[in-house]
Design a protein around this motif. Structure first.
Motif, short mmCIF file in Angstrom:
data_model
loop_
_atom_site.label_atom_id
_atom_site.label_comp_id
_atom_site.label_asym_id
_atom_site.label_seq_id
_atom_site.Cartn_x
_atom_site.Cartn_y
_atom_site.Cartn_z
N UNK A 56 57.53 -34.53 -7.41
CA UNK A 56 57.24 -35.69 -8.26
C UNK A 56 56.29 -36.65 -7.53
N UNK A 57 56.49 -36.78 -6.22
CA UNK A 57 55.65 -37.69 -5.43
C UNK A 57 54.18 -37.28 -5.45
N UNK A 58 53.93 -35.98 -5.59
CA UNK A 58 52.54 -35.51 -5.66
C UNK A 58 51.83 -36.12 -6.86
N UNK A 59 52.60 -36.38 -7.92
CA UNK A 59 52.04 -37.05 -9.10
C UNK A 59 52.06 -38.57 -8.94
N UNK A 60 53.18 -39.09 -8.48
CA UNK A 60 53.38 -40.54 -8.49
C UNK A 60 52.50 -41.27 -7.48
N UNK A 61 52.32 -40.72 -6.28
CA UNK A 61 51.60 -41.44 -5.23
C UNK A 61 50.13 -41.68 -5.59
N UNK A 62 49.37 -40.66 -6.01
CA UNK A 62 47.97 -40.93 -6.37
C UNK A 62 47.85 -41.92 -7.53
N UNK A 63 48.69 -41.75 -8.55
CA UNK A 63 48.67 -42.68 -9.67
C UNK A 63 49.00 -44.09 -9.19
#
Length: 315
Positions: A56-63
């Motif tokens: 999930x962090x792979x999505x959340x961090x860049x956003x």
């Protein structure tokens, strides 16, 4: 020896050969690692699988990073655009300028997209991540300390923060020490972190109520801390209050309202963190069956009379 004030660091960047190591970036990275670590443990305790929060962090961090910078640039656009300004500096994240409001908004959007692609419920993810986000914010505020930015009004208290003349706003050049708002917010965040962990363990909160408590608790402290800050903001003094104070007030009211509504409408917790618990059970059972199945032996290749099955002889 008793300190009469808090000294500020003389350096915020250390050179490791050709590579600059920036304190601000290190604080952000440490915060992200702490948030993922805490979120992962809480997620598994809620019934999720190890490694899913990292995905999930792979999505959340860049956003979240894009949202954090975007909100800052919009609210402080005078720092980057206009006569004598260089717009390219709007991309210089390492110089500071990340807004938690933008980070939460777009970070949540990224987490939602990731959750849907993985077949996971969104509200348990929010509840699992919320306390860790507070830890990330506590670490991140120390980046402001190293950059000598976002401090408060002048003070002569023993915990007053020393600020170099070059970093003081116009009108405060004759003052030496200021309220260490970075420290106030760090301590406040750690306190709310403890409250969230306690409340969730005691009341088994679900359906986004841990996240609602996080928003309410954080904005309650951020409102008064923001009020004593003296850094210049383009959208300052909106009906007598700073923009971020108004944002804190609005988000506090909305989060409390959601907590009350959710508690009445859906008490307790979600029964499963998966959108399709039945399918997840089938997958788990299939995996367990595959693990438990015995490995084929040479006897299985033999015919009824003990000879080798012709159809298997070319293996």
């Amino acid at each position: 020896m008793i300190l009469q004030s808090i000294p500020s660091p003389s350096d915020s960047v250390w050179e490791l050969g050709p590579l600059p190591i920036r304190a601000y970036a290190l604080c952000i990275i440490l915060g992200v690692v702490a948030a993922i670590w805490v979120g992962e443990k809480r997620w598994v305790a809620r019934g999720g699988k190890p490694g899913q929060i990292q995905d999930i962090a792979i999505w959340a961090i860049p956003f979240g990073l894009v949202g954090a910078r975007l909100y800052h640039v919009i609210s402080d656009y005078h720092l980057y655009f206009g006569e004598g300004k260089d717009p390219i500096t709007a991309l210089y994240v390492w110089r500071g300028g990340l807004s938690i409001w933008g980070a939460i908004a777009l970070g949540a959007l990224g987490a939602f997209i990731g959750a849907r692609t993985m077949g996971l419920r969104f509200t348990p993810i929010l509840d699992s991540l919320a306390p860790g986000v507070l830890l990330a914010q506590a670490f991140g505020r120390w980046g402001n300390y190293f950059n000598q930015e976002l401090f408060g009004k002048p003070t002569d208290k023993p915990w007053g923060l020393e600020i170099d003349v070059a970093n003081r706003p116009t009108g405060y050049l004759d003052h030496d020490t200021f309220h260490p708002t970075f420290l106030y917010e760090c301590v406040w965040n750690l306190g709310i972190f403890g409250i969230l962990i306690w409340a969730d363990a005691k009341f088994k909160l679900g359906f986004g109520r841990v996240m609602a408590l996080y928003v309410a608790g954080y904005t309650l402290g951020r409102g008064w801390i923001e009020y004593i800050r003296i850094d210049d903001v383009q959208m300052d003094d909106v009906f007598g209050l700073r923009l971020n104070v108004w944002t804190s007030i609005i988000l506090f009211v909305l989060s409390v309202a959601y907590f009350i509504w959710s508690t009445k409408r859906r008490p307790g917790r979600e029964e499963s963190v998966f959108l399709d618990p039945a399918a997840e059970s089938v997958d788990d059972a299939a995996g367990e069956s595959a693990d438990a199945a015995p490995a084929p032996t040479r006897d299985a290749d033999r015919g009824a009379d003990g000879g080798v099955d012709p159809e298997q002889s070319d293996r």
